[in-house]
Design a protein around this motif. Structure first.
Motif, PDB file in Angstrom:
ATOM      1  N   ASP A  77       1.957 -37.010  13.649  1.00  0.00           N
ATOM      2  CA  ASP A  77       2.791 -37.241  14.832  1.00  0.00           C
ATOM      3  C   ASP A  77       2.727 -38.702  15.268  1.00  0.00           C
ATOM      4  O   ASP A  77       3.744 -39.306  15.606  1.00  0.00           O
ATOM      5  N   ALA A  78       1.527 -39.253  15.253  1.00  0.00           N
ATOM      6  CA  ALA A  78       1.348 -40.658  15.655  1.00  0.00           C
ATOM      7  C   ALA A  78       2.196 -41.584  14.798  1.00  0.00           C
ATOM      8  O   ALA A  78       2.877 -42.495  15.306  1.00  0.00           O
ATOM      9  N   ASP A  79       2.169 -41.361  13.506  1.00  0.00           N
ATOM     10  CA  ASP A  79       2.933 -42.202  12.590  1.00  0.00           C
ATOM     11  C   ASP A  79       4.431 -42.116  12.880  1.00  0.00           C
ATOM     12  O   ASP A  79       5.132 -43.137  12.895  1.00  0.00           O
ATOM     13  N   GLU A  80       4.928 -40.901  13.125  1.00  0.00           N
ATOM     14  CA  GLU A  80       6.350 -40.734  13.419  1.00  0.00           C
ATOM     15  C   GLU A  80       6.729 -41.390  14.740  1.00  0.00           C
ATOM     16  O   GLU A  80       7.787 -42.020  14.859  1.00  0.00           O
ATOM     17  N   PHE A  81       5.875 -41.267  15.732  1.00  0.00           N
ATOM     18  CA  PHE A  81       6.164 -41.897  17.023  1.00  0.00           C
ATOM     19  C   PHE A  81       6.197 -43.422  16.895  1.00  0.00           C
ATOM     20  O   PHE A  81       7.063 -44.089  17.464  1.00  0.00           O
ATOM     21  N   ILE A  82       5.247 -43.969  16.160  1.00  0.00           N
ATOM     22  CA  ILE A  82       5.220 -45.424  15.968  1.00  0.00           C
ATOM     23  C   ILE A  82       6.487 -45.888  15.255  1.00  0.00           C
ATOM     24  O   ILE A  82       7.121 -46.872  15.656  1.00  0.00           O
ATOM     25  N   LYS A  83       6.867 -45.191  14.199  1.00  0.00           N
ATOM     26  CA  LYS A  83       8.066 -45.559  13.433  1.00  0.00           C
ATOM     27  C   LYS A  83       9.330 -45.501  14.280  1.00  0.00           C
ATOM     28  O   LYS A  83      10.326 -46.166  13.968  1.00  0.00           O
ATOM     29  N   ASN A  84       9.293 -44.707  15.345  1.00  0.00           N
ATOM     30  CA  ASN A  84      10.476 -44.537  16.182  1.00  0.00           C
ATOM     31  C   ASN A  84      10.347 -45.224  17.543  1.00  0.00           C
ATOM     32  O   ASN A  84      11.054 -44.869  18.485  1.00  0.00           O
ATOM     33  N   GLY A  85       9.470 -46.210  17.610  1.00  0.00           N
ATOM     34  CA  GLY A  85       9.495 -47.114  18.756  1.00  0.00           C
ATOM     35  C   GLY A  85       8.505 -46.889  19.865  1.00  0.00           C
ATOM     36  O   GLY A  85       8.636 -47.507  20.929  1.00  0.00           O
ATOM     37  N   ALA A  86       7.493 -46.034  19.679  1.00  0.00           N
ATOM     38  CA  ALA A  86       6.487 -45.859  20.728  1.00  0.00           C
ATOM     39  C   ALA A  86       5.724 -47.163  20.953  1.00  0.00           C
ATOM     40  O   ALA A  86       5.315 -47.821  20.005  1.00  0.00           O
ATOM     41  N   ASP A  87       5.531 -47.513  22.218  1.00  0.00           N
ATOM     42  CA  ASP A  87       4.768 -48.717  22.561  1.00  0.00           C
ATOM     43  C   ASP A  87       3.275 -48.422  22.661  1.00  0.00           C
ATOM     44  O   ASP A  87       2.449 -49.330  22.585  1.00  0.00           O
ATOM     45  N   GLY A  88       2.944 -47.143  22.854  1.00  0.00           N
ATOM     46  CA  GLY A  88       1.552 -46.754  22.960  1.00  0.00           C
ATOM     47  C   GLY A  88       1.390 -45.283  22.649  1.00  0.00           C
ATOM     48  O   GLY A  88       2.332 -44.501  22.806  1.00  0.00           O
ATOM     49  N   LEU A  89       0.198 -44.896  22.201  1.00  0.00           N
ATOM     50  CA  LEU A  89      -0.128 -43.507  21.930  1.00  0.00           C
ATOM     51  C   LEU A  89      -1.297 -43.102  22.816  1.00  0.00           C
ATOM     52  O   LEU A  89      -2.297 -43.812  22.903  1.00  0.00           O
ATOM     53  N   VAL A  90      -1.157 -41.951  23.467  1.00  0.00           N
ATOM     54  CA  VAL A  90      -2.161 -41.463  24.409  1.00  0.00           C
ATOM     55  C   VAL A  90      -2.907 -40.302  23.757  1.00  0.00           C
ATOM     56  O   VAL A  90      -2.289 -39.333  23.316  1.00  0.00           O
ATOM     57  N   PHE A  91      -4.223 -40.366  23.692  1.00  0.00           N
ATOM     58  CA  PHE A  91      -5.009 -39.379  22.949  1.00  0.00           C
ATOM     59  C   PHE A  91      -6.425 -39.342  23.500  1.00  0.00           C
ATOM     60  O   PHE A  91      -6.818 -40.161  24.333  1.00  0.00           O
ATOM     61  N   GLY A  92      -7.210 -38.392  23.016  1.00  0.00           N
ATOM     62  CA  GLY A  92      -8.619 -38.331  23.380  1.00  0.00           C
ATOM     63  C   GLY A  92      -9.358 -37.381  22.462  1.00  0.00           C
ATOM     64  O   GLY A  92      -8.814 -36.340  22.079  1.00  0.00           O
ATOM     65  N   PHE A  93     -10.587 -37.730  22.112  1.00  0.00           N
ATOM     66  CA  PHE A  93     -11.404 -36.895  21.220  1.00  0.00           C
ATOM     67  C   PHE A  93     -12.791 -36.688  21.832  1.00  0.00           C
ATOM     68  O   PHE A  93     -13.454 -37.654  22.207  1.00  0.00           O
ATOM     69  N   LEU A  94     -13.200 -35.418  21.918  1.00  0.00           N
ATOM     70  CA  LEU A  94     -14.549 -35.087  22.365  1.00  0.00           C
ATOM     71  C   LEU A  94     -15.252 -34.278  21.290  1.00  0.00           C
ATOM     72  O   LEU A  94     -14.607 -33.607  20.477  1.00  0.00           O
ATOM     73  N   THR A  95     -16.573 -34.351  21.288  1.00  0.00           N
ATOM     74  CA  THR A  95     -17.364 -33.511  20.400  1.00  0.00           C
ATOM     75  C   THR A  95     -17.476 -32.117  21.016  1.00  0.00           C
ATOM     76  O   THR A  95     -17.154 -31.914  22.193  1.00  0.00           O
ATOM     77  N   ALA A  96     -17.971 -31.162  20.236  1.00  0.00           N
ATOM     78  CA  ALA A  96     -18.092 -29.789  20.720  1.00  0.00           C
ATOM     79  C   ALA A  96     -19.003 -29.683  21.936  1.00  0.00           C
ATOM     80  O   ALA A  96     -18.829 -28.795  22.782  1.00  0.00           O
ATOM     81  N   ASP A  97     -19.966 -30.605  22.058  1.00  0.00           N
ATOM     82  CA  ASP A  97     -20.876 -30.563  23.202  1.00  0.00           C
ATOM     83  C   ASP A  97     -20.455 -31.494  24.332  1.00  0.00           C
ATOM     84  O   ASP A  97     -21.226 -31.738  25.262  1.00  0.00           O
ATOM     85  N   GLY A  98     -19.226 -32.017  24.277  1.00  0.00           N
ATOM     86  CA  GLY A  98     -18.666 -32.688  25.443  1.00  0.00           C
ATOM     87  C   GLY A  98     -18.859 -34.186  25.547  1.00  0.00           C
ATOM     88  O   GLY A  98     -18.629 -34.763  26.613  1.00  0.00           O
ATOM     89  N   TYR A  99     -19.248 -34.833  24.463  1.00  0.00           N
ATOM     90  CA  TYR A  99     -19.351 -36.290  24.455  1.00  0.00           C
ATOM     91  C   TYR A  99     -18.128 -36.889  23.768  1.00  0.00           C
ATOM     92  O   TYR A  99     -17.439 -36.216  22.992  1.00  0.00           O
TER      93      TYR A  99
END
Length: 246
Positions: A77-99
């Motif tokens: 999805d990120a790649d497609e959004f970038i190719k179609n003009g996104a200025d930024g991508l909003v995301f977040g990753f946590l571990t299973a224990d919340g870090y």
């Protein structure tokens, strides 16, 4: 002071830009805190506006600890959004224990490879990592911006932490969380911020699908930690039943 508006659809973003927003965050399903929007919504917006569009990359509701399949979908999805003009991508990753999952974050940022800005969203606020440590570590991974309420319920309650983060001067800090016309000046005074994330919604109705017998939405509110997923075994059972019917 500049304004980013949280938008749950293409038409939301149209209204935000027509209202003068400096930037929009384009999402879907705001009931769940914002999920990945359609590619078509970005493409149509990009044709009409040259202002900044940040796009949410979040494949499902609930938490932010994703399977490898979900991670690969996010990259696609990120790649497609970038190719179609996104200025930024909003995301977040946590571990299973919340870090904060710095390894996944770094992989995502490296995949983006400077083609647009990378914004770590409010998963930051629920992460167990200490404030200054997490800001420094996210900066080291190459993240451009953090969307945050300063690890508090809203931006004003988190103003002290927001100011600490801004004063660290390591990456962009975008205050978010119940920022409205009545408190934006107070937030500016307490944090020194020059860009904020807000929402501006009203309730509308579309009665075309009202029916006494059929519902298109669940009548039960889900728990925050729950999400729905297809069960492979249930599929196998009904497929086998159907295929063996005479």
């Amino acid at each position: 002071m500049k304004i980013e508006v949280c938008c749950g659809s293409y038409t939301d973003a149209l209204s935000a830009f027509k209202g003068g927003a400096d930037r929009v965050e384009l999402c879907a399903d705001l009931f769940f805190g914002g999920l990945t929007p359609s590619l078509g919504s970005l493409k149509l917006l990009r044709k009409q506006f040259d202002r900044e569009i940040s796009v949410m990359v979040r494949p499902r509701e609930s938490g932010f600890c994703y399977s490898e399949d979900e991670f690969q979908l996010m990259l696609t999805d990120a790649d497609e959004f970038i190719k179609n003009g996104a200025d930024g991508l909003v995301f977040g990753f946590l571990t299973a224990d919340g870090y904060i999952d710095y390894s996944r974050t770094e992989k995502f940022v490296k995949f983006v490879d400077g083609r647009c800005k990378t914004i770590f969203h409010k998963a930051f606020d629920v992460a167990k990592d200490p404030l200054e440590y997490s800001v420094k570590k996210l900066s080291e991974t190459g993240v451009t911006r953090i969307l945050t309420s300063g690890k508090n319920k809203n931006a004003l309650e988190g103003a002290e932490n927001l100011k600490k983060m801004i004063d660290m001067n390591l990456l962009e800090i975008l205050p978010a969380g119940s920022i409205r016309i009545h408190n934006i000046e107070e937030l500016k005074a307490k944090t020194g911020c020059d860009f904020v994330h807000t929402s501006a919604f009203e309730t509308l109705s579309d009665i075309s699908a009202l029916n006494d017998k059929i519902d298109f939405t669940s009548t039960n509110l889900p728990k925050q930690e729950d999400y729905s997923a297809v069960n492979q075994k249930i599929v196998e059972n009904i497929v086998n039943k159907a295929h063996n019917m005479k």
